[in-house]
Design a protein around this motif. Structure first.
Motif, short mmCIF file in Angstrom:
data_model
loop_
_atom_site.label_atom_id
_atom_site.label_comp_id
_atom_site.label_asym_id
_atom_site.label_seq_id
_atom_site.Cartn_x
_atom_site.Cartn_y
_atom_site.Cartn_z
N MET A 4 1.50 0.54 -9.14
CA MET A 4 0.43 1.53 -9.07
C MET A 4 0.27 2.32 -10.37
SD MET A 4 0.53 3.02 -5.21
CE MET A 4 0.13 1.92 -3.84
N ILE A 45 2.80 4.41 -1.16
CA ILE A 45 2.62 5.28 -2.33
C ILE A 45 3.97 5.83 -2.75
CG2 ILE A 45 1.50 7.36 -3.22
CD1 ILE A 45 -0.70 6.93 -1.15
N GLN A 59 6.86 -0.28 -6.70
CA GLN A 59 5.59 0.38 -6.41
C GLN A 59 5.13 1.25 -7.57
OE1 GLN A 59 4.56 -1.61 -3.92
NE2 GLN A 59 3.45 0.21 -3.25
N ASP A 85 0.81 -1.21 0.00
CA ASP A 85 0.00 0.00 0.00
C ASP A 85 0.85 1.27 0.00
OD1 ASP A 85 -2.33 -1.52 0.08
OD2 ASP A 85 -2.27 -1.66 2.26
#
Length: 641
Positions: A598, A509, A594, A507
């Motif tokens: 994402m 960012i 990441q 999770d």
């Protein structure tokens, strides 16, 4: 007495009924609507601008007798364009049949011809031109909508030049193409008139009064050259200049004028996608194909044994990019041009704009995979081109690391700066400047710097900058003027997550904190003693918002690209008072992961901090600072995990 039905006949009728359904089943080899084959067929037909053409006059018998002709003193020149194929689409609700080429002309201002010719109107922006052996119909964007091989009669050229306009019809059939097995001398005017009438009746006829442009002097044709042409180590795609003019011109995408023949610029806001038969230049951040498309080329011979497009495409995949050149002259496609000995080719080159365009989409992934599998270990031309960006980034980081142990530095400010700004504003905004490199010589600054001011410029702006005392003592712009280096950018990457930098979560960012201008600060006067940060203001136009608790919106015209361990963030918008913005940094594996997961990264822009000195725990506060601007920057298409 009523007749009895024959039960056996009824059974026979039922047995035959399923056979009738076979009529709606396409025969073997037929192309059905909605299938990839149908889409390709439609695309091929729409891309085919070559069609039969005929120059005549409105008094031609194929148009019949018209009271309109009796009211005009001079005969009116007419051009007929008849495509070999029509693309009919049926409206399933109304049953109406439309022809796609005709509809495209109607949407552009032409009229679907169902009434008299006197209803035709002048269509703005369209024009017809001639070359030595053809006639062109060009739309308002300059694109060729129809082209016919035709040597015009001198009298017709004289008449259309005197009139300034001609009536243009496009449709099928129009009596232009001679039916198979027939001769032109045997194809009567009555038969031609019947065909014209049929096209008119079927709604497959569009017409308009179009301006005569005379001899076409713009380049129209694309030319592809293999790597090595003009000494360029990339495959080359030469395109007509008007292909980019409709999008703001070549400078809009970072192209540079090739007066010397040297190509060193990298395109901004543009990537190349190459399929088996197409080369398209697109905007990488725009998902809508209709908006993202900039210009393109289709090779009709792709896939055939004589086609060189496949070899050209493979070369582009291996290089990781192409060189795009846009010019106003026709580029010779001869062997002489390929060897660099053709004078006309060099003249066309020096009158053009060019840039290196990286690959995007699926062909970028193919390029990465190809280079990974290469056994030689040698760098490709595209890798060498972006290596310069990497070296510049590493050099800038070296300069900035020298400041990590610098606790304070001395600033010299001459009283003359108060002619442009009040003292309190100078002291307030100098804290947003960082002594990385002298803006005169480019060498590292030390513990003492001189603050200089230039301006005022347009919109009441003032530029503050840092220099060595020996290079440029503190003061305002001298009468002789100044020439400065570009300001250094500083950036850091990390993840917004837990407090422990050693622990990572799905999770987290990914975030990049950027100071786009360390040693220069452009300010805009709002009031007598009130100034705003003009370095950051332009980014608001791209969708960046002040930092805080609000989630960052998606930024426009900014895209992230991954090249190995390097993260490259490019801003395709060119701002008048700012240099090109491109930030390159080597990112940790967990951040790269990441970003791929994402599909993008949060970018925080601010000048009050030096990102290279920020610790892991400081990144969150840099994104939440009210003076920062934050935005979500998408990862280039095709690089997601």
């Amino acid at each position: 007495m009523p007749k009895k039905r024959n039960p056996s006949r009824k059974r026979k009728h039922r047995e035959r009924r399923p056979d009738r359904q076979h009529w709606s089943i396409p025969p073997k080899g037929a192309v059905q609507g909605g299938t990839p084959e149908a889409s390709n067929l439609v695309s091929d037909a729409l891309m085919d601008k070559k069609m039969a053409c005929r120059a005549t006059y409105l008094s031609d018998p194929i148009f019949g007798t018209s009271p309109f002709m009796q009211s005009v003193e001079k005969d009116i020149p007419v051009l007929l364009f008849e495509p070999a194929r029509i693309i009919a689409v049926k409206d399933t609700l109304t049953g109406t049949v439309h022809e796609m080429r005709t509809e495209r002309l109607v949407m552009g201002g032409f009229q679907r011809l169902s009434g008299g010719f006197w209803k035709l109107e002048v269509v703005e922006g369209w024009s017809i031109y001639r070359t030595s052996n053809s006639v062109l119909l060009r739309d308002p964007d300059g694109d060729v909508a129809a082209e016919g091989d035709l040597t015009l009669d001198p009298k017709w050229v004289s008449d259309v030049t005197a009139a300034g306009y001609a009536i243009v019809f496009q449709g099928a059939p129009l009596g232009v193409r001679i039916p198979p097995g027939r001769r032109a001398v045997d194809y009567s005017d009555q038969e031609r008139a019947l065909e014209f009438k049929r096209a008119r009746y079927n709604g497959i006829l569009a017409g308009a009064i179009v301006k005569w442009g005379g001899i076409n002097r713009d380049a129209l044709n694309w030319v592809l050259f293999p790597a090595g042409v003009f000494g360029i180590p990339f495959p080359v795609a030469y395109m007509p200049l008007w292909s980019l003019s409709m999008h703001g011109g070549p400078e809009e995408f970072g192209f540079e004028r090739l007066n010397s023949g040297y190509i060193g610029a990298q395109a901004t806001g543009m990537v190349a996608t190459i399929t088996e038969a197409d080369l398209d230049f697109i905007r990488p951040t725009e998902r809508d194909p209709q908006i993202s498309f900039i210009a393109g080329y289709r090779d009709d011979s792709a896939g055939s044994p004589h086609s060189q497009f496949t070899e050209w495409r493979n070369s582009a995949i291996q290089c990781g990019g192409v060189v795009a050149i846009a010019g106003p002259r026709e580029m010779p496609s001869t062997v002489g041009a390929s060897s660099g000995n053709n004078a006309l080719a060099w003249e066309a080159l020096h009158d053009s704009w060019g840039a290196i365009v990286p690959l995007g989409g699926d062909c970028l992934l193919e390029s990465i995979e190809t280079r990974k599998n290469a056994q030689s270990g040698e760098s490709t031309p595209f890798e060498e081109s972006i290596a310069l960006s990497h070296e510049q980034a590493e050099y800038a980081e070296t300069l900035k690391r020298k400041m990590e142990n610098l606790e304070s530095f001395k600033v010299n400010v001459n009283f003359s700066l108060e002619d442009l700004m009040d003292r309190d504003s100078i002291l307030r905004w100098v804290t947003n400047m960082w002594p990385v490199a002298c803006q005169t010589c480019g060498d590292p600054l030390g513990a003492t710097v001189d603050i200089c001011a230039d301006g005022p410029f347009s919109s009441d702006k003032v530029l503050l900058s840092m220099h060595h005392s020996s290079c440029r003592p503190s003061g305002v712009t001298p009468p002789s003027g100044v020439r400065m280096k570009s300001a250094t950018s500083s950036y850091v990457v990390g993840n917004l997550g837990g407090k422990d930098p050693r622990k990572h979560s799905r999770d987290d960012i990914p975030v990049m904190v950027v100071n786009p201008s360390c040693e220069q600060l452009q300010l805009r006067r709002i009031a007598a003693s009130d100034w705003s940060n003009a370095i950051l203001e332009p980014f608001k136009e791209l969708g960046f918002i002040p930092g805080g608790r609000t989630p960052p919106p998606r930024a426009e015209e900014v895209v992230a690209h991954l090249s190995g361990q390097f993260l490259i963030v490019r801003v395709s918008r060119r701002f008048p008072d700012l240099p090109e913005q491109e930030w390159v940094i080597e990112a940790p594996d967990h951040v790269i992961k990441q970003i791929r997961r994402m599909g993008g990264i949060v970018v925080s822009l601010l000048t009050k901090a030096l990102p290279t000195r920020l610790g892991y725990a400081d990144i969150s506060s840099a994104c939440g600072d009210s003076e920062a601007l934050i935005g979500w920057v998408p990862l280039e298409s095709g690089q997601h995990s």
